[in-house]
Design a protein around this motif. Structure first.
Motif, PDB file in Angstrom:
ATOM      1  N   SER A   2       0.848  -1.185   0.000  1.00 26.23           N
ATOM      2  CA  SER A   2       0.000   0.000   0.000  1.00 26.23           C
ATOM      3  C   SER A   2       0.885   1.237   0.000  1.00 26.23           C
ATOM      4  O   SER A   2       2.083   1.164   0.281  1.00 26.23           O
ATOM      5  N   VAL A   3       0.270   2.367  -0.333  1.00 23.77           N
ATOM      6  CA  VAL A   3       0.950   3.655  -0.268  1.00 23.77           C
ATOM      7  C   VAL A   3       0.049   4.621   0.497  1.00 23.77           C
ATOM      8  O   VAL A   3      -1.172   4.447   0.564  1.00 23.77           O
ATOM      9  N   GLN A   4       0.673   5.639   1.056  1.00 17.99           N
ATOM     10  CA  GLN A   4      -0.050   6.696   1.750  1.00 17.99           C
ATOM     11  C   GLN A   4      -0.026   7.925   0.855  1.00 17.99           C
ATOM     12  O   GLN A   4       1.027   8.314   0.360  1.00 17.99           O
ATOM     13  N   TYR A   5      -1.212   8.526   0.626  1.00 17.65           N
ATOM     14  CA  TYR A   5      -1.289   9.769  -0.144  1.00 17.65           C
ATOM     15  C   TYR A   5      -1.407  10.935   0.822  1.00 17.65           C
ATOM     16  O   TYR A   5      -2.237  10.929   1.726  1.00 17.65           O
ATOM     17  N   HIS A   6      -0.553  11.943   0.622  1.00 19.26           N
ATOM     18  CA  HIS A   6      -0.591  13.186   1.386  1.00 19.26           C
ATOM     19  C   HIS A   6      -0.771  14.331   0.401  1.00 19.26           C
ATOM     20  O   HIS A   6       0.040  14.496  -0.518  1.00 19.26           O
ATOM     21  N   ASP A   7      -1.812  15.132   0.596  1.00 18.13           N
ATOM     22  CA  ASP A   7      -2.181  16.207  -0.324  1.00 18.13           C
ATOM     23  C   ASP A   7      -1.468  17.507   0.033  1.00 18.13           C
ATOM     24  O   ASP A   7      -1.270  17.812   1.212  1.00 18.13           O
ATOM     25  N   PHE A   8      -1.083  18.289  -0.999  1.00 23.31           N
ATOM     26  CA  PHE A   8      -0.419  19.578  -0.812  1.00 23.31           C
ATOM     27  C   PHE A   8      -1.357  20.767  -0.990  1.00 23.31           C
ATOM     28  O   PHE A   8      -0.915  21.901  -1.046  1.00 23.31           O
ATOM     29  N   GLY A   9      -2.650  20.553  -1.126  1.00 24.38           N
ATOM     30  CA  GLY A   9      -3.593  21.626  -1.417  1.00 24.38           C
ATOM     31  C   GLY A   9      -3.739  22.647  -0.295  1.00 24.38           C
ATOM     32  O   GLY A   9      -3.376  22.398   0.854  1.00 24.38           O
TER      33      GLY A   9
END
Length: 127
Positions: A2-9
């Motif tokens: 799995s991967v973790q998504y971290h948003d820069f918005g």
């Protein structure tokens, strides 16, 4: 894997764990607006990604911030000159050689989810 998504918005979406290629693709396809963030793999590598409609750009690097920083090269030129992506709330001009189609981006991201490595489907350039 799995991967973790971290948003820069400016108003970031919550971090999300994505566990399969189909889940990853469905996650990215749900957004109409340009987005930027990072996919972090448990092995200590990450992809920094930006999308804008049918265009994307991808950088592969260590999560510790140390070089090398490798940017995917598009197998086909799909824009002239450059394209502006919104990265961490500011416009960033990306050379056309680093502007990928959405399909190529999705393939790179899925390969990364499954292996934690950079995809051999494209060439990579150190920046």
């Amino acid at each position: 894997m799995s991967v973790q998504y971290h948003d820069f918005g400016i108003v970031p979406i919550p971090d999300k764990t994505l566990g399969s290629p189909s889940e990853l693709v469905a996650f990215f396809r749900q957004f109409d607006e340009p987005m930027a963030g990072e996919l972090t793999h448990p092995n200590g590598f990450m992809l920094t990604i930006c999308t804008d409609g049918e265009l994307a750009t991808v950088q592969f690097s260590n999560t510790d911030g140390e070089p090398p920083y490798l940017v995917a090269l598009s197998p086909l030129q799909i824009v002239e000159g450059s394209h502006i992506f919104i990265v961490t709330t500011s416009d960033t001009e990306i050379d056309s050689k680093h502007c990928l189609s959405r399909a190529v981006f999705e393939d790179i991201a899925c390969y990364f989810l499954e292996t934690g490595e950079r995809s051999p489907a494209v060439a990579w350039e150190e920046v």
